[in-house]
Design an enzyme around this catalytic site. Structure first.
Site: not given
Length: 656
Positions: A33-34, A73, A111, A166, A392, A395
């Site tokens: 995610f970071d 943070q 953390k 937490e 493609c 198409c």
């Protein structure tokens, strides 16, 4: 060149993963995610997402406000970034100013990788427990919290304020009871939001912060705060003290090496200034503390095949590798970026490759694995060429290999047309037109071009899946609401490859500020605009030709118009800047931003020193933006004052 499509994709991914995180079913880990967050910050530093924290929850729990915003943070992903932060904050410099001359420069804590919770006490009695929510307001889960280990119903002193921690689940408990969940954090998030509270006894609150209501001097420094938490009987995250940045860096390496043996998950360290600064803590992203994350893992595997992911007109290679474990998950698919990367690395089916999680939905193949990284007997005897698709799938048009992009050039390609419809709705923020409804309209052939949206009738929409008369009428009403768009927003809505509002703002500012001027501009003149270049200029020119008929059709309907440029002496807000926070009542935020832009002002996503106005319907709140605006002397105005200013720019007189 700014990749608007990538920015849009990152926005959608971040919001999706934020929601899954706060709903207790995180789909990716924090490191992934970071990296999404950091990539968006690099591509679009002013993106509105950076002013938001958390996600809105709609699971039926009562809502309650945090005593102090529970912000995000800042992050350091490596020692160089951490050193830069330490220098910027003036910490660990040996100037004798650290922690009242004690030589202590850093408070360093584990953390914890769980779910944030604020306990609110009144005269020593627990009255509320609130999840992170959007950072300002969260879910009140007091009954569930009382069942958790580490949550104290009463304190030994008449303290009124908040205690932060937490909520975590130990590896042992997860292994014994909850292996159906992806990891401990997902399990903890899910249990703490159960309406019946079942399983909350398997959770533990580990604290790390506290703040007294109405008394910013209650805690003298971060060490005193930790001592107070321990004295009250709270479990506190592992906390150390250091005087030098290099000591912190070494400690991080030591912890990373042994974190798999810890009873609970951690994903880095939190490094704080020892001095408690309540003003800083009230910011959306406090400056005097930083998350010093662990390094990402790299694994080595063998490329077994390549699949091609289709998004709009673009085909992206995805490598299928032998399963490997990275950052606690099993990886078998990895992004290969584009054809040029395959060629430059000399990749073949059977190549030994390095796989790293770099923030995609899936990890990335970074390159060839070093010699000797895999046992010789694992390597295939022969390697084969990677085959590129030629036509493609939608198409059957022959694909164009542009090196950094393999794509379908057919302007009438169904996938390309559908993507343009979604882009238009996104730019105009027509939330009532959801993806499923757009797809239904497209598949039935009812809406194939943007202008087709404006021919829809409520009676016909009512016959579509999950619509009904009231919903259909609402959709049509919002589609037909007259809108005057800036030239930049209008062109960006037509989904020209890699051309978004930011680029078009530059083009308009360079004098190509009407559709007519833009259409007649030679490529070489567009290319001379600062920050564009020939490729982008040609994309704009060719895209305007391709979409000319469709643009004219949209404008001829009378609902959508392009706001004409104002001469310098007729732009009453020229040189001003606005930032919006919270919900507006009279209009959507993007509409407010459009209104100020056409009057010559600019829109900001955060409060900065040069900002003219912060617009909010709660000027007295303690939100991070309000606090920062007051600190910087930025004028804070209400929505009513903002509307008055639009009508008469000289009418508003405000303090800060």
């Amino acid at each position: 060149m700014i990749n608007k499509d990538r920015i849009s994709a990152l926005e959608q991914l971040i919001q999706k993963y934020q929601k899954s995180y706060y709903d207790g079913e995180a789909e990716i880990n924090d490191a992934e995610f970071d990296l999404l967050w950091d990539e968006l910050k690099t591509l679009d530093p002013a993106n509105p997402l950076f002013a938001k924290v958390g996600a809105d929850n709609t699971d039926g729990f009562p809502k309650a406000k945090h005593l102090i915003p529970m912000g995000s943070q800042e992050k350091a992903a490596n020692p160089a970034e951490f050193r830069a932060w330490a220098v910027k904050m003036g910490l660990g410099s040996g100037d004798g100013d650290s922690a009242a001359g004690s030589g202590l420069a850093f408070i360093v804590q584990y953390k914890l990788d769980g779910a944030s919770l604020e306990l609110q006490y009144e005269k020593g009695k627990l009255v509320r427990a609130i999840t992170r929510g959007d950072g300002i307001i969260g879910d009140e889960i007091t009954a569930n919290a009382r069942r958790m280990a580490g949550v104290l119903p009463a304190l030994s002193v008449p303290f009124s304020g908040g205690v932060r921690g937490e909520v975590v689940m130990s590896h042992a408990v997860w292994q014994e009871k909850y292996t159906d969940k992806a990891n401990c954090r997902n399990a903890a998030n899910g249990l703490m939001r159960r309406k019946d509270g079942a399983g909350c006894e398997d959770l533990n609150l580990i604290t790390y912060d506290a703040a007294a209501e109405g008394d910013d001097a209650y805690f003298k420094d971060e060490n005193k705060k930790i001592e107070w938490l321990k004295k009250q009987g709270f479990e506190v995250t592992v906390t150390k003290e250091f005087s030098d940045p290099e000591e912190v860096i070494k400690y991080r390496a030591d912890v990373a090496a042994m974190r798999e043996k810890l009873p609970v998950d951690i994903d880095g360290l939190v490094v704080k200034d020892p001095r408690t600064d309540m003003t800083d803590l009230r910011r959306t992203r406090p400056e005097r503390q930083i998350a010093f994350k662990f390094e990402l893992e790299t694994a080595f595997s063998i490329l077994r095949s390549v699949e091609w992911s289709e998004s709009g007109a673009t085909y992206t290679p995805i490598g299928v590798v032998d399963p490997v474990r990275i950052a606690g998950t099993t990886v078998q698919r990895a992004n290969l970026n584009n054809p040029q990367m395959i060629r430059s690395l000399g990749l073949m089916i059977g190549s030994a490759v390095s796989v790293v999680k770099r923030g995609e939905i899936i990890p990335k193949i970074e390159g060839l694995a070093p010699d000797g990284s895999l046992a010789a007997e694992l390597l295939p005897a022969e390697k084969t060429e990677i085959l590129f698709p030629k036509h493609c799938t939608s198409c059957n048009t022959e694909l164009v290999d542009g090196g950094t992009r393999l794509y379908c050039p057919n302007p009438g390609c169904p996938k390309r047309l559908h993507h343009r419809l979604e882009k238009w709705v996104s730019v105009l923020d027509i939330r009532e037109l959801g993806e499923k409804l757009i797809l239904q309209l497209f598949d039935k052939g009812r809406v194939r071009q943007i202008a087709d949206f404006y021919t829809l009738e409520a009676a016909e929409l009512a016959g579509y899946e999950r619509m009904g008369e009231l919903s259909a009428a609402k959709v049509v009403r919002h589609i037909r609401t007259p809108r005057s768009l800036s030239l930049a927003a209008f062109v960006a809505g037509f989904d020209l490859e890699g051309v978004g509002e930011t680029i078009m703002d530059k083009v308009a500012a360079a004098g190509f500020d009407t559709l007519e001027k833009l259409r007649s501009a030679p490529v070489e003149e567009l290319a001379a605009v600062y920050g564009l270049g020939e490729i982008t200029a040609r994309t704009i020119a060719e895209g305007l030709v391709e979409t000319a008929e469709e643009m004219d059709r949209v404008l001829s309907g009378g609902i959508i118009s392009i706001t004409p440029p104002l001469p310098p002496d007729a732009a009453p807000l020229r040189g001003m800047s606005f930032c919006f926070t919270g919900e507006l009542v009279s209009m959507k935020r993007n509409e407010a931003e459009e209104k100020i832009k056409v009057l010559g002002a600019s829109a900001k996503s955060s409060v900065v020193k040069e900002l003219s106005y912060l617009v909010t319907n709660d000027p007295e709140s303690g939100s991070g933006k309000n606090v920062k605006a007051r600190k910087l002397g930025v004028a804070i105005i209400s929505e009513e004052q903002f509307l008055s200013l639009l009508k008469d720019p000289g009418s508003v007189s405000v303090g800060v």
